[in-house]
Scaffold this motif. Structure first.
Motif, PDB file in Angstrom:
ATOM      1  N   THR A 118      46.911  36.917  41.606  1.00 34.09           N
ATOM      2  CA  THR A 118      47.448  35.554  41.629  1.00 34.09           C
ATOM      3  C   THR A 118      46.674  34.659  40.674  1.00 34.09           C
ATOM      4  N   ARG A 119      47.279  33.572  40.362  1.00 32.16           N
ATOM      5  CA  ARG A 119      46.640  32.597  39.455  1.00 32.16           C
ATOM      6  C   ARG A 119      45.329  32.085  40.051  1.00 32.16           C
ATOM      7  N   ARG A 120      45.334  31.835  41.363  1.00 29.21           N
ATOM      8  CA  ARG A 120      44.131  31.323  42.033  1.00 29.21           C
ATOM      9  C   ARG A 120      43.005  32.343  41.982  1.00 29.21           C
ATOM     10  N   GLN A 121      43.336  33.619  42.207  1.00 28.75           N
ATOM     11  CA  GLN A 121      42.307  34.658  42.174  1.00 28.75           C
ATOM     12  C   GLN A 121      41.679  34.760  40.778  1.00 28.75           C
ATOM     13  N   LEU A 124      41.508  32.425  38.441  1.00 27.52           N
ATOM     14  CA  LEU A 124      40.698  31.228  38.173  1.00 27.52           C
ATOM     15  C   LEU A 124      39.360  31.307  38.904  1.00 27.52           C
ATOM     16  N   THR A 125      39.364  31.784  40.155  1.00 22.09           N
ATOM     17  CA  THR A 125      38.121  31.909  40.922  1.00 22.09           C
ATOM     18  C   THR A 125      37.174  32.906  40.267  1.00 22.09           C
TER      19      THR A 125
END
Length: 838
Positions: free
Chosen positions: A754-757, A759-760
């Motif tokens: 995912t995009r969030r993963q 970025l993290t």
């Protein structure tokens, strides 16, 4: 070499714009412009001081004496040189009602000024100070009106007489030649000065004779200076030509310019990393074009030449822009700050500093661009048909490494060759190179360590660590770019903290509140008693004080002695001298023995140990001083350490009493206070003892603090330059890996990330890199700031935890922010382009 082909290709390619070159252009232009602007401004001020030397000095040649006027033979020599003006300068107290303040008196004759013009408010004629009237007239600095609550036409008291304020000075052409002034100017005639009663034996008066020569060539003025010193070796006068009108200001500009130039050179060198990263990104982006050119039959040499020419054209544009900024800087400075700048600025173009900045820019550009361009040789025509992941990275041939090193060494040698202080510059460049090497080793070691660490269970942390050491990773470049920038940032920030702390702690807890000067021998007991009766007075100390100049050290003329840095001021100009039967308070004997209280033998002198070491003097050596025109050779009896921060009465040279006590002199008295009314005490002493001059310590320190504050402004400007350079270099490093990031993001999203993963994971990666760079920057920056404080500024070093933590925070914020910006760009790439080619 088909240079015409290279140039035609480069020009056609650049018609589409500078895409991919903005980081290179910014780093190069910023660094070269900083060097060009600083060098051009320093040269303009130096030339301004030279061109306007006559009005700044007030003559072609100046002869100055301390305590006495010129003797008949000396005055005859002065008259032989041409028409002259006689001036007396001294400090005194001005009082009006219940107010008093320190003033800088200048007594002038009707010939003053022989160059330039004194301008008064309201176009009042300056001749009013010589007008005959019952109440003598003076002209004053407007600051004095505010301090004493006066206006034109009011009266004030100087010494024993009342004076009428007849005009307000707006322009005093020779003000800068007097050096640092502690009070507002007050100008009067010689006849008025004699009536004040301030001229007494031993008074701290400087008499100046300024000559207007028929031959106005500088060489003729210098010949007069040489002849005066040759024909009158024992005169004790200071003779200077117009090129030395403001030597103190010139030295300050020279040292500040040197410091700022070193910072600019460091910024340009750090910017070289940005140039390398930008060129690397450029080669990566043009990989298909390079392969196509090779398929069309171009050899590696021609492809390299094509792209080198393109880089040089862009670099030339940046260097020309930087040189143009440097050329315009003096005119801009004069237009913006000409009315408030105390130094003259010449607006002509200074070819020397501009050419030096341009040459250095080209050497840095080529030195840092060669290795990234050398990767062109690894691109083959077959790469057009291979996957996106093919890389041009790897070890460089020794020939390319040698070429890059030669240009970087040429840049270093060029800087050393043109610099006024080559040894210090060599040390600076050596420290910069050592920091670069240590940081490179640290980055390499960190990446190797991360590669062998056990894999974390957390998938995001595992991916972040893997990204740091994967093939083609920009981690090495990020640590190198940010670490060097932060090192310089911390050095300047801690230097700022050191100077600021020195300013704030300038007044020790038991510092005297006042220094009273020109207390005559006969009034010393009465003065001490009067001060002791004041409320809040905790202590009163006094010492005899004379003025003298060192003329020889161990038989060698002072002007031929080469002192160590930081000790040259002791041999330059006049120094305060004293004599004492016992070791002065605040002093500690280091070497030798103090003389007996009733000593009557040959002249002896005690020197401060650091000054003795600086001029190469030890116990038993001889030093010669000129006091009131008489040369005295004294033997160094001992060396002592002085706590100058106590601000008590102490001198660089203390003589045995039999050496100076017969000479006309006055006393300096210090007064310590634990309360009471300082302003009231000052006013009462000024009224009761009109010939005594008072210097309020707090006011004097405020003047010094203002000067240091101006220097701090330059330091903070340099700090902003280094931070901006670091950000640009970091941007170049991250841009170089954008293509790989985009491909990687597409693949991972295709497999379900995912995009969030993503970025993290990237935030963790960049946070670790920023922290490593910050730790290195704090350590090396602290060492650099300590060196500056200890050996250059000669101040106690101050380490600031706040600065260290702020640096770490700035590093992590900048790194994570820039990294995520690049990551977001990579995440926004449409996957179709990459997936269709797989």
């Amino acid at each position: 070499m088909n240079v015409i082909l290279w140039l035609r290709y480069a020009v056609k390619t650049l018609r589409s714009g500078l895409k991919g070159f903005w980081v290179l252009l910014s780093c190069l232009t910023l660094g070269v412009a900083a060097i060009a602007v600083i060098g051009s401004l320093a040269k303009s001020i130096e030339r301004g001081l030279s061109e306007q030397g006559q009005p700044l000095l007030g003559g072609d040649v100046e002869f100055s004496f301390n305590h006495r006027e010129a003797a008949a033979s000396e005055l005859a020599f002065v008259k032989q040189q041409g028409p002259f003006s006689r001036i007396a300068t001294l400090r005194a107290m001005a009082t009006s009602g219940d107010r008093s303040t320190l003033v800088e008196i200048k007594a002038v004759d009707e010939a003053y000024p022989i160059y330039g013009a004194v301008t008064l408010e309201g176009d009042t004629a300056a001749a009013i100070i010589h007008a005959n009237s019952d109440l003598p007239s003076v002209t004053v600095d407007p600051l004095l009106l505010g301090r004493l609550n006066l206006k034109t036409g009011d009266t004030l008291k100087i010494g024993t007489i009342a004076l009428k304020v007849a005009g307000v000075i707006t322009v005093e052409p020779d003000r800068i030649s007097d050096g640092i002034v502690l009070g507002p100017r007050l100008m009067m005639s010689h006849a008025t000065l004699q009536k004040t009663g301030l001229i007494q034996p031993g008074s701290l008066v400087t008499w100046r004779y300024r000559v207007k020569m028929a031959n106005t060539e500088l060489a003729a003025a210098k010949a007069v200076v040489e002849k005066a010193n040759t024909d009158f070796p024992n005169a004790g006068w200071r003779v200077r030509a117009r090129d030395n009108a403001a030597s103190g200001a010139e030295r300050f500009v020279e040292r500040l310019g040197y410091f700022m130039t070193l910072v600019a050179i460091a910024a340009l060198t750090i910017g070289g990393s940005g140039i390398a990263n930008a060129v690397s990104a450029f080669v990566t982006a043009r990989q298909n074009s390079i392969a196509t050119l090779k398929c069309l039959g171009l050899k590696n040499r021609d492809v390299f030449g094509l792209f080198l020419t393109e880089v040089l054209l862009v670099g030339s544009f940046g260097i020309l822009l930087a040189v143009a900024l440097g050329a315009a800087a003096p005119a801009i400075m004069k237009a913006v700050a000409g009315n408030i700048l105390p130094l003259p600025v010449s607006t002509g173009i200074n070819g020397g500093p501009l050419a030096a900045a341009a040459i250095l820019g080209f050497l840095i550009l080529i030195g840092f661009a060669v290795l990234p361009l050398a990767r062109i040789a690894r691109v083959r025509g077959a790469d057009l048909f291979r996957a996106q992941s093919s890389s041009t990275r790897g070890r460089f041939a020794w020939g390319w490494l040698a070429t890059a090193c030669v240009f970087i060494l040429l840049a270093a040698g060029f800087v050393i060759a043109i610099d006024a202080n080559p040894w210090l510059t060599t040390q600076f460049l050596g420290a910069l190179a050592a920091s670069f090497a240590v940081l490179a080793a640290l980055a390499w070691g960190l990446l190797k360590l991360v590669a062998v660490l056990p894999k974390p269970r957390n998938i995001l942390l595992r991916h972040a660590l893997a990204e740091m050491h994967r093939p083609g990773s920009s981690s090495f470049s990020v640590i190198l770019a940010l670490g060097l920038g932060l090192s310089l940032f911390v050095t300047l920030a801690l230097t700022d903290a050191t100077i600021s702390r020195e300013i704030k702690s300038g007044i020790p807890e038991k510092a005297p509140a006042f220094f009273f000067l020109d207390v005559r021998n006969e009034e010393l007991p009465t003065f001490r008693d009067a001060v002791k009766q004041e409320v809040g007075v905790a202590g009163v100390s006094n010492a005899p004080m004379l003025r003298g100049r060192v003329v020889a050290v161990k038989g060698v003329p002072a002007e031929k002695v080469t002192p160590k840095p930081g000790a040259d001021w002791a041999l330059r100009g006049d120094r305060g001298l004293t004599y004492a039967a016992t070791l002065p308070p605040g002093s500690e004997l280091v070497t030798g023995a103090w003389w007996a209280a009733d000593y009557t033998g040959k002249p002896l002198v005690s020197l401060v140990d650091e000054i003795a070491d600086g001029i190469g003097v030890a116990v038993g050596d001889k030093i010669t001083v000129n006091v009131l025109g008489r040369e005295i050779e004294a033997e160094v009896a001992n060396l002592r350490r002085v706590n100058w921060r106590s601000m008590g009465i102490n001198f660089v040279m203390v003589f045995s009493p039999n050496t100076l006590e017969a000479a006309p002199h006055a006393h300096v008295v210090t007064v310590e206070m634990t309360g009471g009314d300082e302003a009231g005490l000052l006013n009462r002493m000024a009224i009761a003892f009109p010939s005594v001059t008072a210097v309020r310590v707090k006011e004097a320190l405020e003047i010094v603090s203002t000067l240091l504050g101006q220097m701090l402004s330059a330091v903070r400007g340099a700090n902003a330059l280094t931070l901006l350079t670091g950000v640009l270099v970091l941007a170049g490093a991250l841009a170089a890996g954008l293509s790989n990031r985009s491909y990687e993001a597409v693949v991972l999203k295709t497999y379900g990330a995912t995009r969030r993963q993503l970025l993290t994971a990237f935030a963790i990666e960049y946070g670790v890199l920023g922290l490593v760079a910050a730790l290195f920057g704090v350590v090396t920056g602290s060492l650099g700031a300590w060196y500056l404080a200890r050996f250059i500024l000669e101040m106690p070093f101050t380490f600031s935890w706040g600065t260290a933590l702020m640096t770490a925070l700035i590093a992590m914020v900048i790194t994570i922010g820039a990294g995520l910006l690049v990551t977001v760009r990579a995440l926004n790439v449409k996957p179709s382009f990459y997936l269709r080619n797989e």
